[in-house]
Design a protein around this motif. Sequence first.
Motif, PDB file in Angstrom:
ATOM      1  N   ALA A 211       0.734  -1.174  -0.040  1.00  0.00           N
ATOM      2  CA  ALA A 211       0.007   0.028  -0.101  1.00  0.00           C
ATOM      3  C   ALA A 211       0.732   1.231  -0.012  1.00  0.00           C
ATOM      4  CB  ALA A 211      -1.013   0.167   1.053  1.00  0.00           C
TER       5      ALA A 211
ATOM      6  N   ARG B 134       3.540   4.228   0.808  1.00  0.00           N
ATOM      7  CA  ARG B 134       3.990   4.837   1.996  1.00  0.00           C
ATOM      8  C   ARG B 134       2.883   4.748   3.200  1.00  0.00           C
ATOM      9  NH1 ARG B 134       5.460  10.162  -1.114  1.00  0.00           N
ATOM     10  NH2 ARG B 134       3.359   9.751  -1.856  1.00  0.00           N
TER      11      ARG B 134
ATOM     12  N   GLN C  67       0.696  11.263  -3.317  1.00  0.00           N
ATOM     13  CA  GLN C  67       0.457  10.261  -4.468  1.00  0.00           C
ATOM     14  C   GLN C  67      -0.598  10.842  -5.244  1.00  0.00           C
ATOM     15  OE1 GLN C  67      -0.211   6.446  -3.241  1.00  0.00           O
ATOM     16  NE2 GLN C  67      -1.910   6.092  -4.795  1.00  0.00           N
TER      17      GLN C  67
ATOM     18  N   ASN D 141      -5.978  12.851  -1.926  1.00  0.00           N
ATOM     19  CA  ASN D 141      -5.702  13.403  -0.671  1.00  0.00           C
ATOM     20  C   ASN D 141      -6.547  14.540   0.093  1.00  0.00           C
ATOM     21  OD1 ASN D 141      -2.919  11.987  -0.089  1.00  0.00           O
ATOM     22  ND2 ASN D 141      -2.649  12.761  -2.566  1.00  0.00           N
TER      23      ASN D 141
ATOM     24  N   SER E  71      -1.713  13.020   4.910  1.00  0.00           N
ATOM     25  CA  SER E  71      -1.865  12.155   3.446  1.00  0.00           C
ATOM     26  C   SER E  71      -1.256  10.822   3.354  1.00  0.00           C
ATOM     27  CB  SER E  71      -1.554  13.065   2.328  1.00  0.00           C
ATOM     28  OG  SER E  71      -2.210  14.257   2.229  1.00  0.00           O
TER      29      SER E  71
ATOM     30  N   ASN F 190      -2.717   5.382   5.361  1.00  0.00           N
ATOM     31  CA  ASN F 190      -3.502   4.442   4.486  1.00  0.00           C
ATOM     32  C   ASN F 190      -4.831   4.249   5.122  1.00  0.00           C
ATOM     33  OD1 ASN F 190      -1.858   4.167   2.446  1.00  0.00           O
ATOM     34  ND2 ASN F 190      -0.626   2.687   3.457  1.00  0.00           N
ATOM     35  N   HIS F 191      -5.701   3.613   4.309  1.00  0.00           N
ATOM     36  CA  HIS F 191      -6.980   3.396   4.808  1.00  0.00           C
ATOM     37  C   HIS F 191      -7.498   1.976   5.357  1.00  0.00           C
ATOM     38  CE1 HIS F 191     -11.378   2.570   4.364  1.00  0.00           C
ATOM     39  NE2 HIS F 191     -11.159   1.454   3.660  1.00  0.00           N
TER      40      HIS F 191
ATOM     41  N   ARG G  92      -3.898   3.617  10.667  1.00  0.00           N
ATOM     42  CA  ARG G  92      -4.671   3.716   9.308  1.00  0.00           C
ATOM     43  C   ARG G  92      -5.920   4.486   9.985  1.00  0.00           C
ATOM     44  NH1 ARG G  92      -4.483  -1.257   5.248  1.00  0.00           N
ATOM     45  NH2 ARG G  92      -2.570  -0.972   4.580  1.00  0.00           N
TER      46      ARG G  92
ATOM     47  N   TYR H  69     -11.345   5.834   5.160  1.00  0.00           N
ATOM     48  CA  TYR H  69     -11.793   7.183   4.034  1.00  0.00           C
ATOM     49  C   TYR H  69     -13.228   7.003   3.904  1.00  0.00           C
ATOM     50  CZ  TYR H  69      -6.991   6.816   2.617  1.00  0.00           C
ATOM     51  OH  TYR H  69      -5.286   6.481   2.458  1.00  0.00           O
TER      52      TYR H  69
ATOM     53  N   PHE I 148     -10.933   6.072  -5.088  1.00  0.00           N
ATOM     54  CA  PHE I 148      -9.604   6.386  -4.664  1.00  0.00           C
ATOM     55  C   PHE I 148      -8.679   5.391  -5.459  1.00  0.00           C
ATOM     56  CE2 PHE I 148     -12.247   7.288  -1.064  1.00  0.00           C
ATOM     57  CZ  PHE I 148     -11.551   8.521  -0.393  1.00  0.00           C
TER      58      PHE I 148
ATOM     59  N   PHE J 267      -7.970   1.968  -5.286  1.00  0.00           N
ATOM     60  CA  PHE J 267      -7.268   0.818  -4.995  1.00  0.00           C
ATOM     61  C   PHE J 267      -8.311  -0.346  -4.464  1.00  0.00           C
ATOM     62  CE2 PHE J 267      -7.900   3.533  -1.325  1.00  0.00           C
ATOM     63  CZ  PHE J 267      -8.095   2.558  -0.225  1.00  0.00           C
ATOM     64  N   CYS J 268      -7.665  -1.611  -4.411  1.00  0.00           N
ATOM     65  CA  CYS J 268      -8.376  -2.511  -3.931  1.00  0.00           C
ATOM     66  C   CYS J 268      -8.022  -2.816  -2.603  1.00  0.00           C
ATOM     67  CB  CYS J 268      -8.077  -3.868  -4.754  1.00  0.00           C
ATOM     68  SG  CYS J 268      -8.728  -5.580  -4.145  1.00  0.00           S
ATOM     69  N   CYS J 269      -8.790  -2.625  -1.503  1.00  0.00           N
ATOM     70  CA  CYS J 269      -8.583  -2.567  -0.032  1.00  0.00           C
ATOM     71  C   CYS J 269      -7.691  -3.913   0.405  1.00  0.00           C
ATOM     72  CB  CYS J 269      -9.661  -2.321   0.848  1.00  0.00           C
ATOM     73  SG  CYS J 269      -9.205  -1.998   2.523  1.00  0.00           S
ATOM     74  N   ASN J 270      -6.701  -3.900   1.201  1.00  0.00           N
ATOM     75  CA  ASN J 270      -6.195  -5.121   1.523  1.00  0.00           C
ATOM     76  C   ASN J 270      -6.108  -5.253   3.119  1.00  0.00           C
ATOM     77  OD1 ASN J 270      -4.242  -3.005   2.886  1.00  0.00           O
ATOM     78  ND2 ASN J 270      -2.491  -3.509   1.532  1.00  0.00           N
TER      79      ASN J 270
HETATM   80  C1  LIG Z   1      -3.900   8.859   0.777  1.00  0.00           C
HETATM   81  S1  LIG Z   1      -3.000   8.049  -0.002  1.00  0.00           S
HETATM   82  C2  LIG Z   1      -2.321   7.069   1.443  1.00  0.00           C
HETATM   83  C3  LIG Z   1      -0.381   7.312   1.144  1.00  0.00           C
HETATM   84  C4  LIG Z   1       0.054   6.436  -0.047  1.00  0.00           C
HETATM   85  N1  LIG Z   1       0.149   5.041   0.507  1.00  0.00           N
HETATM   86  C5  LIG Z   1       1.422   6.858  -0.329  1.00  0.00           C
HETATM   87  O1  LIG Z   1       2.039   6.009  -0.616  1.00  0.00           O
HETATM   88  O2  LIG Z   1       1.210   8.121  -0.508  1.00  0.00           O
HETATM   89  C6  LIG Z   1      -3.925   6.587  -0.603  1.00  0.00           C
HETATM   90  C7  LIG Z   1      -3.473   5.741  -1.573  1.00  0.00           C
HETATM   91  O3  LIG Z   1      -2.793   4.731  -0.656  1.00  0.00           O
HETATM   92  C8  LIG Z   1      -2.768   3.334  -1.213  1.00  0.00           C
HETATM   93  N2  LIG Z   1      -3.882   2.909  -0.196  1.00  0.00           N
HETATM   94  C9  LIG Z   1      -4.258   3.271   1.097  1.00  0.00           C
HETATM   95  N3  LIG Z   1      -5.171   2.166   1.955  1.00  0.00           N
HETATM   96  C10 LIG Z   1      -4.883   1.197   1.156  1.00  0.00           C
HETATM   97  C11 LIG Z   1      -5.472   0.115   1.541  1.00  0.00           C
HETATM   98  N4  LIG Z   1      -6.133  -0.474   2.601  1.00  0.00           N
HETATM   99  N5  LIG Z   1      -5.223  -1.190   0.602  1.00  0.00           N
HETATM  100  C12 LIG Z   1      -4.511  -0.890  -0.412  1.00  0.00           C
HETATM  101  N6  LIG Z   1      -3.746   0.193  -0.867  1.00  0.00           N
HETATM  102  C13 LIG Z   1      -4.153   1.274  -0.143  1.00  0.00           C
HETATM  103  C14 LIG Z   1      -3.745   3.428  -2.364  1.00  0.00           C
HETATM  104  O4  LIG Z   1      -2.717   3.362  -3.518  1.00  0.00           O
HETATM  105  C15 LIG Z   1      -4.469   4.967  -2.085  1.00  0.00           C
HETATM  106  O5  LIG Z   1      -4.699   5.555  -3.170  1.00  0.00           O
END
Ligand SMILES: C[S@@+](CC[C@H](N)C(=O)[O-])C[C@H]1O[C@@H](n2cnc3c(N)ncnc32)[C@H](O)[C@@H]1O
Length: 331
Positions: free
Chosen positions: A58, A60, A173, A224, A262, A265-266, A297, A300, A318, A320-323
Amino acid sequence: MSRFALSRYSRCFSRLKTLHYLNQPFAPSLFSSSAASDRDGACQTGPPPIRVGLTESAGRAVFATRGIGAGDLIHTAKPVVVCPSLNSMDSVCYLCLKKLMGSPKFQDRGVSYCSRECQENAKGFNDVETRADSSSFADYCRTHNFKYPLMVKRLCCMIISGALPADSLDILQPAALSSEMISKIEDGYGLLWNAFRKANFKDDDVAFLTKQWYTAMLARIRINAFRIDLVGGSCGEDLLSLAAAAVEGEGAVGHAVYMLPSFYNHDCDPNAHILWLQNADARLMTLRDVEEGEELRICYIDASMGYEARQTLLSQGFGFCCNCLRCQSGD
Ligand SMILES: C[S@@+](CC[C@H](N)C(=O)[O-])C[C@H]1O[C@@H](n2cnc3c(N)ncnc32)[C@H](O)[C@@H]1O
């Protein structure tokens, strides 16, 4: 009732309805976020107990650098760019989004502030805004009910006024935008560019405002930006109670982009929450005890939705597929 049924969290609809559901070191100065504090909100000195590091799947993320108790304030964060919603323009401070009670005392060129300080701090970008007639751009945003282009406009005015560099949001991102979205975005770009061109700003001052830059900023803001719902209360109050007391039904007062928040993660069953008391200054708090090294976390979206609805929203909104563990369990 499912344990999630009372929860309603969102990056866009940030609101907490229940207590239950509610690898490099972090450089605090970069993010203008202040230190962690005790549960009662009294600030301690020192950096926040977090670091930004990489996850396997996911990108950062924010990790706790020590154990943090449930309901503690992790850190606060000031917005990089903040914008009132179109329907809140007359009822909140044009700079900090604090609700204006009674007739506003501090007014300047058609907008209102909660204090002389906010009026002074907004002067630079408001001078630029006033000089450029962006009424066609505002009509375009109003007609399409677009909020993010308004944030890009304010960002532009801040950059032209010298308050921010043009690359301020580059670290965030970006969303992947479809060609259909990009063509809609280009209409707004043309209107905004014309407004600045007609106002005769120096070429050097507006050179950053290319179509590519405008699109890249919207792509970052889309992923963000936080929708701001004010909870009220004060920093001396118990944060879990304040979060739980967030009242459903009041519209968002505006949207803002932050740096450090920002990177959170979610999770559909989050261990942290973001909330706003009186204005757009954000407070990140834990919802349960967090161990050293654990990823922090936030949620969102509306966590009370079912699995399919959550996946659709996260993927369409957003990208992405939530992990998270809850999704992995199929709940
Ligand atoms: C607001 S940003 C969070 C910070 C981001 N990981 C970064 O590197 O800047 C949201 C993005 O993080 C990743 N992300 C956040 N939560 C996630 C989750 N539960 N599962 C997979 N990807 C996630 C997705 O790519 C999403 O679009």
